[in-house]
Motif scaffolding. Structure first.
Motif, PDB file in Angstrom:
ATOM      1  N   ARG A 177       0.854  -1.317  -0.117  1.00 42.98           N
ATOM      2  CA  ARG A 177      -0.024  -0.088  -0.018  1.00 42.98           C
ATOM      3  C   ARG A 177       0.753   1.022  -0.076  1.00 42.98           C
ATOM      4  O   ARG A 177       2.038   1.269   0.296  1.00 42.98           O
ATOM      5  CB  ARG A 177      -0.921   0.167   1.278  1.00 42.98           C
ATOM      6  N   VAL A 178       0.336   2.388  -0.584  1.00 42.21           N
ATOM      7  CA  VAL A 178       0.864   3.696  -0.352  1.00 42.21           C
ATOM      8  C   VAL A 178      -0.073   4.604   0.099  1.00 42.21           C
ATOM      9  O   VAL A 178      -1.351   4.274   0.087  1.00 42.21           O
ATOM     10  CB  VAL A 178       1.240   4.064  -1.885  1.00 42.21           C
ATOM     11  N   PRO A 179       0.455   5.887   0.787  1.00 37.30           N
ATOM     12  CA  PRO A 179      -0.476   6.732   1.280  1.00 37.30           C
ATOM     13  C   PRO A 179      -1.298   7.399   0.333  1.00 37.30           C
ATOM     14  O   PRO A 179      -0.698   7.686  -0.598  1.00 37.30           O
ATOM     15  CB  PRO A 179       0.506   7.322   2.151  1.00 37.30           C
ATOM     16  N   THR A 180      -2.558   7.802   0.692  1.00 39.97           N
ATOM     17  CA  THR A 180      -3.553   8.574  -0.115  1.00 39.97           C
ATOM     18  C   THR A 180      -3.058  10.280   0.378  1.00 39.97           C
ATOM     19  O   THR A 180      -2.494  10.432   1.411  1.00 39.97           O
ATOM     20  CB  THR A 180      -4.969   8.425   0.003  1.00 39.97           C
ATOM     21  N   ASP A 181      -3.350  11.267  -0.352  1.00 38.55           N
ATOM     22  CA  ASP A 181      -3.465  12.644   0.106  1.00 38.55           C
ATOM     23  C   ASP A 181      -4.174  12.417   1.338  1.00 38.55           C
ATOM     24  O   ASP A 181      -3.900  13.288   2.694  1.00 38.55           O
ATOM     25  CB  ASP A 181      -4.270  13.480  -0.622  1.00 38.55           C
ATOM     26  N   LYS A 182      -5.275  11.734   1.912  1.00 35.24           N
ATOM     27  CA  LYS A 182      -6.100  11.839   3.125  1.00 35.24           C
ATOM     28  C   LYS A 182      -5.065  11.309   4.205  1.00 35.24           C
ATOM     29  O   LYS A 182      -5.195  11.591   5.365  1.00 35.24           O
ATOM     30  CB  LYS A 182      -7.331  11.053   3.148  1.00 35.24           C
ATOM     31  N   GLY A 183      -4.087  10.274   3.782  1.00 35.07           N
ATOM     32  CA  GLY A 183      -3.453   9.617   4.901  1.00 35.07           C
ATOM     33  C   GLY A 183      -2.357  10.490   4.872  1.00 35.07           C
ATOM     34  O   GLY A 183      -1.835  10.593   6.472  1.00 35.07           O
ATOM     35  N   TYR A 184      -1.683  11.155   4.083  1.00 37.63           N
ATOM     36  CA  TYR A 184      -0.620  12.229   4.354  1.00 37.63           C
ATOM     37  C   TYR A 184      -1.176  13.328   5.196  1.00 37.63           C
ATOM     38  O   TYR A 184      -0.597  13.894   6.142  1.00 37.63           O
ATOM     39  CB  TYR A 184      -0.036  12.713   3.111  1.00 37.63           C
ATOM     40  N   ARG A 185      -2.261  13.576   4.943  1.00 40.62           N
ATOM     41  CA  ARG A 185      -3.008  14.840   5.902  1.00 40.62           C
ATOM     42  C   ARG A 185      -3.249  14.360   7.483  1.00 40.62           C
ATOM     43  O   ARG A 185      -2.974  14.987   8.396  1.00 40.62           O
ATOM     44  CB  ARG A 185      -4.270  15.312   5.366  1.00 40.62           C
ATOM     45  N   LEU A 186      -3.654  13.227   7.822  1.00 44.74           N
ATOM     46  CA  LEU A 186      -3.671  12.485   8.888  1.00 44.74           C
ATOM     47  C   LEU A 186      -2.536  12.394   9.632  1.00 44.74           C
ATOM     48  O   LEU A 186      -2.093  12.757  10.864  1.00 44.74           O
ATOM     49  CB  LEU A 186      -4.473  11.232   8.873  1.00 44.74           C
ATOM     50  N   PHE A 187      -1.361  12.083   8.740  1.00 46.39           N
ATOM     51  CA  PHE A 187      -0.059  12.007   9.315  1.00 46.39           C
ATOM     52  C   PHE A 187       0.601  13.142   9.762  1.00 46.39           C
ATOM     53  O   PHE A 187       1.286  13.183  10.746  1.00 46.39           O
ATOM     54  CB  PHE A 187       0.953  11.507   8.127  1.00 46.39           C
ATOM     55  N   VAL A 188       0.252  14.088   9.049  1.00 42.67           N
ATOM     56  CA  VAL A 188       0.976  15.554   9.443  1.00 42.67           C
ATOM     57  C   VAL A 188       0.137  16.226  10.582  1.00 42.67           C
ATOM     58  O   VAL A 188       0.633  16.650  11.359  1.00 42.67           O
ATOM     59  CB  VAL A 188       0.766  16.580   8.100  1.00 42.67           C
ATOM     60  N   ASP A 189      -1.135  16.124  10.583  1.00 43.16           N
ATOM     61  CA  ASP A 189      -2.078  16.761  11.638  1.00 43.16           C
ATOM     62  C   ASP A 189      -1.825  15.738  13.011  1.00 43.16           C
ATOM     63  O   ASP A 189      -1.778  16.376  13.944  1.00 43.16           O
ATOM     64  CB  ASP A 189      -3.395  16.595  11.067  1.00 43.16           C
ATOM     65  N   LYS A 190      -1.918  14.580  13.036  1.00 42.65           N
ATOM     66  CA  LYS A 190      -1.754  13.854  14.164  1.00 42.65           C
ATOM     67  C   LYS A 190      -0.371  13.075  14.303  1.00 42.65           C
ATOM     68  O   LYS A 190       0.105  12.903  15.623  1.00 42.65           O
ATOM     69  CB  LYS A 190      -2.764  12.511  14.237  1.00 42.65           C
ATOM     70  N   LEU A 191       0.286  12.933  13.506  1.00 42.74           N
ATOM     71  CA  LEU A 191       1.609  12.137  13.876  1.00 42.74           C
ATOM     72  C   LEU A 191       2.980  12.548  13.541  1.00 42.74           C
ATOM     73  O   LEU A 191       3.822  12.230  14.379  1.00 42.74           O
ATOM     74  CB  LEU A 191       1.537  10.715  12.787  1.00 42.74           C
ATOM     75  N   ALA A 192       2.948  13.766  12.541  1.00 43.74           N
ATOM     76  CA  ALA A 192       4.366  14.331  12.397  1.00 43.74           C
ATOM     77  C   ALA A 192       4.775  15.208  13.445  1.00 43.74           C
ATOM     78  O   ALA A 192       3.874  16.226  13.829  1.00 43.74           O
ATOM     79  CB  ALA A 192       4.103  14.927  11.083  1.00 43.74           C
ATOM     80  N   THR A 193       5.929  14.834  13.976  1.00 42.04           N
ATOM     81  CA  THR A 193       6.371  15.897  14.998  1.00 42.04           C
ATOM     82  C   THR A 193       7.834  16.643  14.122  1.00 42.04           C
ATOM     83  O   THR A 193       8.385  15.692  13.330  1.00 42.04           O
ATOM     84  CB  THR A 193       6.724  15.117  16.187  1.00 42.04           C
ATOM     85  N   LEU A 194       8.079  17.809  14.346  1.00 39.59           N
ATOM     86  CA  LEU A 194       9.135  18.388  13.912  1.00 39.59           C
ATOM     87  C   LEU A 194      10.291  17.427  14.097  1.00 39.59           C
ATOM     88  O   LEU A 194      10.837  17.355  15.312  1.00 39.59           O
ATOM     89  CB  LEU A 194       9.236  19.888  14.100  1.00 39.59           C
ATOM     90  N   LYS A 195      11.290  17.229  13.346  1.00 41.40           N
ATOM     91  CA  LYS A 195      12.446  16.602  13.445  1.00 41.40           C
ATOM     92  C   LYS A 195      13.447  17.825  13.949  1.00 41.40           C
ATOM     93  O   LYS A 195      13.552  18.577  13.455  1.00 41.40           O
ATOM     94  CB  LYS A 195      12.912  16.111  12.214  1.00 41.40           C
ATOM     95  N   PRO A 196      13.978  17.240  15.097  1.00 37.18           N
ATOM     96  CA  PRO A 196      15.007  18.253  15.447  1.00 37.18           C
ATOM     97  C   PRO A 196      16.109  18.556  14.732  1.00 37.18           C
ATOM     98  O   PRO A 196      16.523  17.464  14.074  1.00 37.18           O
ATOM     99  CB  PRO A 196      15.460  17.762  16.978  1.00 37.18           C
ATOM    100  N   MET A 197      16.403  19.777  14.324  1.00 35.25           N
ATOM    101  CA  MET A 197      17.513  20.054  13.658  1.00 35.25           C
ATOM    102  C   MET A 197      18.824  19.570  14.421  1.00 35.25           C
ATOM    103  O   MET A 197      19.077  19.776  15.426  1.00 35.25           O
ATOM    104  CB  MET A 197      17.750  21.476  13.157  1.00 35.25           C
ATOM    105  N   SER A 198      19.894  18.948  13.461  1.00 31.43           N
ATOM    106  CA  SER A 198      21.032  18.405  13.949  1.00 31.43           C
ATOM    107  C   SER A 198      21.937  19.780  14.330  1.00 31.43           C
ATOM    108  O   SER A 198      21.845  20.884  13.904  1.00 31.43           O
ATOM    109  CB  SER A 198      21.767  17.568  13.128  1.00 31.43           C
ATOM    110  N   VAL A 199      22.903  19.624  15.300  1.00 28.20           N
ATOM    111  CA  VAL A 199      23.934  20.595  15.421  1.00 28.20           C
ATOM    112  C   VAL A 199      24.386  21.088  14.203  1.00 28.20           C
ATOM    113  O   VAL A 199      24.520  22.360  14.198  1.00 28.20           O
ATOM    114  CB  VAL A 199      24.935  20.281  16.822  1.00 28.20           C
ATOM    115  N   ALA A 200      24.984  20.203  13.565  1.00 30.39           N
ATOM    116  CA  ALA A 200      25.441  20.541  12.039  1.00 30.39           C
ATOM    117  C   ALA A 200      24.659  21.495  11.300  1.00 30.39           C
ATOM    118  O   ALA A 200      25.009  22.125  10.842  1.00 30.39           O
ATOM    119  CB  ALA A 200      26.108  19.307  11.388  1.00 30.39           C
ATOM    120  N   GLU A 201      23.202  21.030  11.099  1.00 33.99           N
ATOM    121  CA  GLU A 201      22.461  21.688  10.480  1.00 33.99           C
ATOM    122  C   GLU A 201      22.272  23.325  10.995  1.00 33.99           C
ATOM    123  O   GLU A 201      22.021  23.981  10.237  1.00 33.99           O
ATOM    124  CB  GLU A 201      20.932  21.103  10.290  1.00 33.99           C
ATOM    125  N   ARG A 202      22.073  23.194  12.174  1.00 37.99           N
ATOM    126  CA  ARG A 202      21.837  24.551  13.169  1.00 37.99           C
ATOM    127  C   ARG A 202      22.944  25.403  12.772  1.00 37.99           C
ATOM    128  O   ARG A 202      23.037  26.726  12.462  1.00 37.99           O
ATOM    129  CB  ARG A 202      21.395  24.500  14.539  1.00 37.99           C
TER     130      ARG A 202
END
Length: 340
Positions: A64-89
């Motif tokens: 299976r692959v995600p649909t737009d609806k699946g991505y939306r639920l992922f962003v709204d409920k599941l996605a947390t901001l990845k902490p930027m690494s020391v090198a990236e900052r």
């Protein structure tokens, strides 16, 4: 409603599909993720997610692959901001702190954002209409030709030439320089243009014609909304990573030529407020296979412009969201420091 276990399954599907570019099966999910349930349970959860429109099966016997609806639920409920690494900052701080002017800030920001996210990055130049006047310089190039330099609170610089009917003396030009700055410095641009419009009536009669010519060109520069449509773009080569050329990449490549389209894609998010538009949520049906992560930037909550990334819906949303927010905060800080 989707329970927590199904949400975990959806998260695993999104993460694996973004990483592998391949439809995801139940066996792979059990092997890669500690879901704590049997493959049969995962298959049942996947069937339920498919029935509810969060995932779909692109062809028979595939995962299976995600649909737009699946991505939306992922962003709204599941996605947390990845902490930027020391090198990236450190990279963000080093690159942007070394910028020498507004153009440099914009160009470095857009390149950095495309490198951090591996997406197409877009940065809008600060809006002219929301700026205040920092200083106006008048430079005599010849006795009848004057260069106007309009410096705004954002560090933006507008230059115009004025052709005078008669030669102007250095002393008169100096008086005119003082007068235009007296009525406009520190004033928001619309009010500054109005104040300048009344200036020819307040100067000595022999200076009126030169003042009228200078003020006319200045107010025209202040109302030039075409300059509000300027954007910088970087990272188009990143689209080569995606295989869905006809559905996502080709329309996006064509859109990169139209700055008005890109500005509409970015929208107008508030400063420090992330907007994620996925697939069909965007303003253009031909770009329905793309997603946009964007935010506004500006000093002290003053929205001067927007920046973000755009790419196919199969993007690393947590990483892209973190990078967009981090770069926007640095740009806001630089503009705030330049305004002090």
């Amino acid at each position: 409603m989707v329970d927590d276990r199904k949400l975990d399954v959806l998260r695993a599907i999104v993460e694996d599909y973004v990483a592998t570019e391949e439809p995801v099966g139940s066996k792979a999910l059990v092997e890669r993720h500690g879901l704590g349930v049997s493959p049969a349970t995962v298959r049942n959860d996947m069937a339920a997610l498919e029935d509810e429109g969060y995932i779909h099966q692109p062809h028979t016997s595939a995962g299976r692959v995600p649909t737009d609806k699946g991505y939306r639920l992922f962003v709204d409920k599941l996605a947390t901001l990845k902490p930027m690494s020391v090198a990236e900052r450190r990279a963000i701080a080093t690159l942007l702190d070394g910028a020498v002017d507004l153009d440099d800030v914009v160009q470095k920001s857009v390149r950095l954002l495309s490198q951090l996210t591996r997406q197409v990055a877009i940065v809008q130049y600060p809006s002219l209409s929301r700026s205040t006047v920092r200083h106006i310089e008048l430079v005599a190039l010849t006795p009848t030709r004057v260069m106007l330099i309009l410096i705004l609170s954002t560090g933006r610089v507008e230059q115009r030439l004025v052709e005078l009917d008669e030669a102007i003396a250095d002393t008169d030009l100096a008086e005119l320089r003082v007068a235009v700055n007296h009525v406009s410095a520190g004033v928001q641009i619309a009010a500054a243009a109005q104040a300048l419009g009344a200036l020819p009536d307040d100067v000595r009669p022999e200076q009126a014609d030169a003042t009228r010519a200078v003020v006319g060109v200045l107010t025209e520069a202040m109302s030039d909304h075409r300059s509000d449509e300027r954007v910088a773009v970087s990272g188009a080569a990143n689209l080569a990573r995606y295989g869905d050329f006809d559905t996502a990449v080709r329309p996006l490549l064509e859109a990169l030529e139209e700055h008005v389209v890109l500005l509409k894609l970015l929208g107008e998010s508030g400063v420090d407020a992330l907007t994620v538009r996925i697939g069909h949520e965007g303003p253009y049906s031909e770009l329905a296979a793309t997603s946009v992560v964007a935010t506004g930037y500006g000093p002290q909550e003053l929205h001067l412009g927007s920046l973000g990334v755009v790419g196919p819906t199969r993007m690393d949303y947590p990483g892209s969201m973190a990078a967009v927010r981090a770069v926007a905060r640095y740009v806001s800080r630089i503009l705030d420091e330049g305004n002090q």
